[in-house]
Scaffold this motif. Structure first.
Motif, PDB file in Angstrom:
ATOM      1  N   ALA A   1       0.773  -1.351  -0.156  1.00 52.90           N
ATOM      2  CA  ALA A   1      -0.411  -0.195  -0.035  1.00 52.90           C
ATOM      3  C   ALA A   1       0.734   1.508  -0.088  1.00 52.90           C
ATOM      4  O   ALA A   1       2.139   1.593   0.334  1.00 52.90           O
ATOM      5  N   ALA A   2       0.501   2.252  -0.873  1.00 59.37           N
ATOM      6  CA  ALA A   2       0.828   3.906  -0.736  1.00 59.37           C
ATOM      7  C   ALA A   2      -0.078   4.897  -0.573  1.00 59.37           C
ATOM      8  O   ALA A   2      -1.383   4.165  -0.674  1.00 59.37           O
ATOM      9  N   LEU A   3       0.309   5.732  -0.299  1.00 54.14           N
ATOM     10  CA  LEU A   3       0.085   6.895  -0.271  1.00 54.14           C
ATOM     11  C   LEU A   3       0.413   8.328  -0.731  1.00 54.14           C
ATOM     12  O   LEU A   3       1.633   8.250  -0.935  1.00 54.14           O
ATOM     13  N   THR A   4      -1.274   8.854  -1.427  1.00 51.11           N
ATOM     14  CA  THR A   4      -0.312   9.975  -2.345  1.00 51.11           C
ATOM     15  C   THR A   4      -0.966  11.178  -1.657  1.00 51.11           C
ATOM     16  O   THR A   4      -2.070  10.964  -0.827  1.00 51.11           O
ATOM     17  N   LEU A   5      -0.070  11.953  -1.390  1.00 54.09           N
ATOM     18  CA  LEU A   5      -0.573  13.543  -1.058  1.00 54.09           C
ATOM     19  C   LEU A   5      -1.052  14.179  -1.951  1.00 54.09           C
ATOM     20  O   LEU A   5      -0.971  13.952  -2.951  1.00 54.09           O
ATOM     21  N   SER A   6      -1.674  15.739  -1.750  1.00 51.67           N
ATOM     22  CA  SER A   6      -1.488  16.699  -2.554  1.00 51.67           C
ATOM     23  C   SER A   6      -0.867  16.598  -3.091  1.00 51.67           C
ATOM     24  O   SER A   6       0.087  17.117  -3.288  1.00 51.67           O
ATOM     25  N   SER A   7      -1.220  17.382  -4.606  1.00 53.49           N
ATOM     26  CA  SER A   7      -0.445  17.997  -5.541  1.00 53.49           C
ATOM     27  C   SER A   7       0.490  19.285  -5.106  1.00 53.49           C
ATOM     28  O   SER A   7      -0.432  20.340  -4.576  1.00 53.49           O
ATOM     29  N   VAL A   8       1.447  19.108  -5.708  1.00 54.00           N
ATOM     30  CA  VAL A   8       1.836  21.084  -6.303  1.00 54.00           C
ATOM     31  C   VAL A   8       2.210  21.375  -7.126  1.00 54.00           C
ATOM     32  O   VAL A   8       2.728  19.916  -7.647  1.00 54.00           O
ATOM     33  N   SER A   9       1.713  22.330  -7.424  1.00 61.95           N
ATOM     34  CA  SER A   9       2.002  22.606  -8.840  1.00 61.95           C
ATOM     35  C   SER A   9       2.804  24.494  -9.124  1.00 61.95           C
ATOM     36  O   SER A   9       2.735  25.066  -8.053  1.00 61.95           O
ATOM     37  N   PHE A  10       3.576  24.425 -10.107  1.00 62.37           N
ATOM     38  CA  PHE A  10       4.197  25.371 -10.861  1.00 62.37           C
ATOM     39  C   PHE A  10       3.195  25.999 -11.937  1.00 62.37           C
ATOM     40  O   PHE A  10       3.020  25.578 -12.775  1.00 62.37           O
ATOM     41  N   ALA A  11       3.877  27.375 -11.959  1.00 69.04           N
ATOM     42  CA  ALA A  11       3.019  28.411 -12.945  1.00 69.04           C
ATOM     43  C   ALA A  11       3.954  28.025 -13.643  1.00 69.04           C
ATOM     44  O   ALA A  11       5.181  27.708 -13.945  1.00 69.04           O
ATOM     45  N   GLU A  12       3.982  28.445 -15.150  1.00 70.35           N
ATOM     46  CA  GLU A  12       4.570  28.199 -16.798  1.00 70.35           C
ATOM     47  C   GLU A  12       5.541  29.761 -15.960  1.00 70.35           C
ATOM     48  O   GLU A  12       5.308  30.685 -15.994  1.00 70.35           O
ATOM     49  N   ALA A  13       6.585  29.249 -16.741  1.00 70.35           N
ATOM     50  CA  ALA A  13       8.036  29.951 -16.512  1.00 70.35           C
ATOM     51  C   ALA A  13       7.593  31.519 -17.258  1.00 70.35           C
ATOM     52  O   ALA A  13       7.005  31.946 -18.393  1.00 70.35           O
ATOM     53  N   ALA A  14       7.705  32.577 -16.972  1.00 70.82           N
ATOM     54  CA  ALA A  14       7.188  34.166 -17.411  1.00 70.82           C
ATOM     55  C   ALA A  14       8.278  34.065 -18.049  1.00 70.82           C
ATOM     56  O   ALA A  14       8.065  35.186 -19.037  1.00 70.82           O
ATOM     57  N   GLU A  15       9.931  34.113 -18.157  1.00 75.15           N
ATOM     58  CA  GLU A  15      10.896  34.147 -19.096  1.00 75.15           C
ATOM     59  C   GLU A  15      11.200  33.125 -19.534  1.00 75.15           C
ATOM     60  O   GLU A  15      11.249  31.793 -18.935  1.00 75.15           O
ATOM     61  N   ASP A  16      12.447  32.516 -20.364  1.00 65.01           N
ATOM     62  CA  ASP A  16      13.015  31.452 -20.433  1.00 65.01           C
ATOM     63  C   ASP A  16      14.186  30.884 -19.138  1.00 65.01           C
ATOM     64  O   ASP A  16      14.985  29.446 -19.427  1.00 65.01           O
ATOM     65  N   GLU A  17      14.256  31.918 -18.531  1.00 63.21           N
ATOM     66  CA  GLU A  17      15.006  31.540 -17.537  1.00 63.21           C
ATOM     67  C   GLU A  17      14.880  31.850 -16.015  1.00 63.21           C
ATOM     68  O   GLU A  17      13.947  32.577 -15.966  1.00 63.21           O
ATOM     69  N   GLY A  18      15.582  31.216 -14.766  1.00 61.18           N
ATOM     70  CA  GLY A  18      15.176  31.784 -13.550  1.00 61.18           C
ATOM     71  C   GLY A  18      15.434  30.546 -12.415  1.00 61.18           C
ATOM     72  O   GLY A  18      14.343  29.047 -13.235  1.00 61.18           O
ATOM     73  N   THR A  19      14.179  30.460 -11.275  1.00 62.74           N
ATOM     74  CA  THR A  19      13.825  29.812 -10.506  1.00 62.74           C
ATOM     75  C   THR A  19      12.686  29.902  -9.792  1.00 62.74           C
ATOM     76  O   THR A  19      11.653  31.078 -10.167  1.00 62.74           O
ATOM     77  N   THR A  20      12.255  28.555  -9.501  1.00 62.54           N
ATOM     78  CA  THR A  20      11.475  29.155  -8.572  1.00 62.54           C
ATOM     79  C   THR A  20      11.209  27.616  -7.562  1.00 62.54           C
ATOM     80  O   THR A  20      11.414  26.910  -8.092  1.00 62.54           O
ATOM     81  N   THR A  21      10.364  28.390  -6.081  1.00 64.13           N
ATOM     82  CA  THR A  21       9.936  27.127  -5.316  1.00 64.13           C
ATOM     83  C   THR A  21       8.710  27.346  -4.469  1.00 64.13           C
ATOM     84  O   THR A  21       7.810  27.809  -4.332  1.00 64.13           O
ATOM     85  N   GLU A  22       8.769  25.705  -4.360  1.00 64.39           N
ATOM     86  CA  GLU A  22       7.390  25.331  -3.909  1.00 64.39           C
ATOM     87  C   GLU A  22       8.130  24.480  -2.170  1.00 64.39           C
ATOM     88  O   GLU A  22       8.564  23.907  -2.653  1.00 64.39           O
ATOM     89  N   VAL A  23       7.401  24.916  -0.807  1.00 64.17           N
ATOM     90  CA  VAL A  23       7.961  23.910   0.151  1.00 64.17           C
ATOM     91  C   VAL A  23       6.843  23.660   0.667  1.00 64.17           C
ATOM     92  O   VAL A  23       5.179  24.362   0.782  1.00 64.17           O
ATOM     93  N   VAL A  24       6.815  22.332   0.898  1.00 59.29           N
ATOM     94  CA  VAL A  24       5.010  21.130   1.511  1.00 59.29           C
ATOM     95  C   VAL A  24       5.815  21.123   2.850  1.00 59.29           C
ATOM     96  O   VAL A  24       7.296  20.188   2.904  1.00 59.29           O
ATOM     97  N   SER A  25       5.284  20.689   3.915  1.00 58.52           N
ATOM     98  CA  SER A  25       5.315  19.949   5.497  1.00 58.52           C
ATOM     99  C   SER A  25       4.534  19.098   5.431  1.00 58.52           C
ATOM    100  O   SER A  25       3.023  19.911   5.203  1.00 58.52           O
ATOM    101  N   GLY A  26       4.815  18.171   6.435  1.00 55.05           N
ATOM    102  CA  GLY A  26       3.535  17.289   7.452  1.00 55.05           C
ATOM    103  C   GLY A  26       4.077  16.768   7.857  1.00 55.05           C
ATOM    104  O   GLY A  26       5.587  16.659   8.387  1.00 55.05           O
ATOM    105  N   THR A  27       3.356  15.496   8.341  1.00 50.64           N
ATOM    106  CA  THR A  27       3.694  14.525   9.237  1.00 50.64           C
ATOM    107  C   THR A  27       3.441  13.653   9.528  1.00 50.64           C
ATOM    108  O   THR A  27       2.143  13.278   8.582  1.00 50.64           O
ATOM    109  N   LEU A  28       3.772  12.203   9.013  1.00 54.91           N
ATOM    110  CA  LEU A  28       3.220  10.882   9.006  1.00 54.91           C
ATOM    111  C   LEU A  28       3.381  10.279  10.588  1.00 54.91           C
ATOM    112  O   LEU A  28       4.242  10.371  10.918  1.00 54.91           O
ATOM    113  N   PRO A  29       2.596   9.345  10.350  1.00 55.10           N
ATOM    114  CA  PRO A  29       1.467   9.201  11.734  1.00 55.10           C
ATOM    115  C   PRO A  29       3.059   7.518  11.316  1.00 55.10           C
ATOM    116  O   PRO A  29       3.552   6.865  10.571  1.00 55.10           O
TER     117      PRO A  29
END
Length: 506
Positions: free
Chosen positions: A24-52
């Motif tokens: 058995a496996a568990l799937t969390l809620s998904s993380v989405s990133f926007a399309e790039a506004a320019e050809d270069e650069g970075t973007t970051t998302e942070v996810v936190s939670g607790t596994l019982p």
């Protein structure tokens, strides 16, 4: 920040509970990133939670990757609270699958570092050791979290995902080591088939391991990283005419580890199942279809998840001796001997034994122990044929050599892994030759137990002969032992060498 704590009791989403075809496996809620506004650069998302406590073996965090991404970088951290003695603390593994998905045995695997690293990256031309370089294609990727153990209060974690936008780099074609080295024709070849580099949880480079293998007198080694084939393309420069490098994987399940030995380059073997899932036979056959051998590793090791629970029906050989000789190796040896007895009583197939160092880092010695194989030449095919047939013995170092044979009437003769075909009452002479074992004890072991012992000369070279019949001994194998560390009546000392059996009888 995406805070995935939308389940009041557990701190994890139950929306995606599913079965991967096995555990058995568990799937969390998904993380989405926007399309790039320019050809270069970075973007970051942070996810936190607790596994019982009681979390599934694998928890997948979906990450929706837009077009135009050249690199994905992931880091993670988790809390490790103090726990009382005898209580499991927190240990969290990590890996990743690409847009092709997490299907068991599917094509989506892109890397695994277990608990060896806190961050990794993948881009077209390069990746963190343990991960597969290549394009970061648009679609839903899956960060795989493996809660190996969870403390009673749970496992709080944080995952940070950073995307870099831009033109992807080209992916180089991997170059693999050759399947042949310069051998000595039909001869005995020394090897170490269970080793770890920095491509999993080791600390040595392939070049460093190769240098240590040569110093240990080895003719061949096998790449066996935990749950990844990412090192396969890293060994070509370390191989050479004097060192054959086989490719494989240590398939590290929660119910035991198995070395996939000498598989085709680029072969990945999935590990996400337990014994109860009835999937091991399928993946054992996958290893053999890829030209490799199925070798359960350290079957009686005491580390969490190491004890072998899949049975030995699919094993081509079994790793009886793993690293410096310890009590769990003694249990493995006794268990294997019991399997030999059962095979001769039933007339069924027997399973050869071997030994490897499982070396990870300094001061782990490479080539302690080593498997010495009688093969037609120093090639992948010939070495695997020799191991499969049991034409091999295990020695603690290059200094120890063993020859075991049995001879009968009319010039009949058989060596290690072979059968001396004689009538039940025909006289048989067993001969053991040992070098490099000064003052050690030689033991001849049969299906009836230890039937002959002798002390080897102080100079370390000696010959032991013993006479028997097929009616008295269905097989004979040899052990060379050190003196016991703590003298206890009936308790043998650590091994210096042991052989696979010579079988006796029609």
């Amino acid at each position: 920040m995406c805070d995935d704590e939308n389940h009041p009791s557990s701190g994890i989403s139950r929306r995606g509970l599913f079965v991967t075809g096995a555990a058995a496996a568990l799937t969390l809620s998904s993380v989405s990133f926007a399309e790039a506004a320019e050809d270069e650069g970075t973007t970051t998302e942070v996810v936190s939670g607790t596994l019982p406590p009681g979390s599934p073996d694998f928890v997948y965090l979906p990450v929706r990757i837009p077009r135009g991404v050249s690199e994905i970088r992931v880091s993670y951290a988790y809390e490790r609270p103090s726990v009382p003695a005898g209580t499991q603390g927190n240990a969290l593994d990590i890996g990743i699958f690409d847009e092709r998905g997490t299907e068991l045995g599917g094509a989506g695997f892109r890397g695994w570092s277990g608990g060896a690293r806190s961050e990794f990256f993948i881009r077209g031309d390069e990746a963190t050791p343990g991960y597969i370089p290549g394009p970061v294609r648009a679609g839903t990727w899956y960060i795989a979290l493996g809660p190996y153990t969870v403390a009673p209060e749970g496992l709080p974690y944080t995952v940070t995902i950073t995307l870099t936008y831009g033109t992807p780099a080209a992916t180089p074609k991997p170059v693999y080591p050759p399947e042949r080295a310069k051998g000595r024709g039909r001869a005995w070849y020394r090897g170490d088939c269970h080793l770890h580099s920095w491509y999993s949880d080791g600390r040595r480079t392939p070049e460093e391991i190769a240098a240590l293998a040569r110093a240990a007198g080895l003719d061949f080694i096998n790449s066996s990283e935990h749950n990844t084939h990412s090192a396969h393309g890293a060994w070509a420069a370390a191989a050479g005419d004097d060192l054959l490098v086989l490719l494989g994987e240590e398939v590290t399940t929660r119910n035991g580890h198995v070395v996939a030995l000498g598989t085709d380059p680029g072969t990945f073997v999935d590990w996400r199942y337990r014994a109860r899932d009835n999937r091991f036979g399928h993946y054992a056959r996958e290893i053999r279809r890829a030209g490799g051998l199925v070798v359960p590793a350290h079957p009686h090791a005491t580390c969490i998840g190491c004890n072998w629970k899949f049975g030995f029906g699919e094993a081509d050989a079994v790793e009886v001796w793993n690293g410096p000789y310890t009590p769990d190796d003694e249990v493995s040896l006794a268990d294997w001997d019991g399997m030999l007895v059962a095979s001769v009583r039933s007339g069924g197939r027997w399973t050869p034994a071997m030994g490897s160092s499982d070396a990870h880092r300094d001061p782990d010695p490479v080539g302690t122990p080593q498997t010495v194989v009688f093969a037609d030449d120093l090639t992948r095919e010939a070495i695997l044929d020799g191991i499969r047939a049991g034409r091999c013995y295990v020695a603690e170092s290059k200094n120890v050599s063993v020859a075991l044979s049995a001879s009968g009437g009319r010039g009949r003769h058989a060596g290690i892994g072979e059968r001396l075909r004689v009538d039940s009452d025909d006289p048989v002479t067993v001969r053991l030759e040992v070098t490099g074992a000064p003052g050690r004890t030689a033991r001849l072991v049969t299906d009836q137990g230890v039937l002959h012992t002798a002390t080897l000369p102080a100079e370390g070279t000696g010959v032991v002969e013993w006479r028997t019949t097929a009616a008295y001994a269905a097989y004979v194998r040899a052990e060379v032992r050190h003196a016991p560390v703590v003298p206890v009546p009936g308790l043998p000392g650590p091994l210096a060498a042991f052989t696979n059996p010579v079988f006796i009888g029609a």
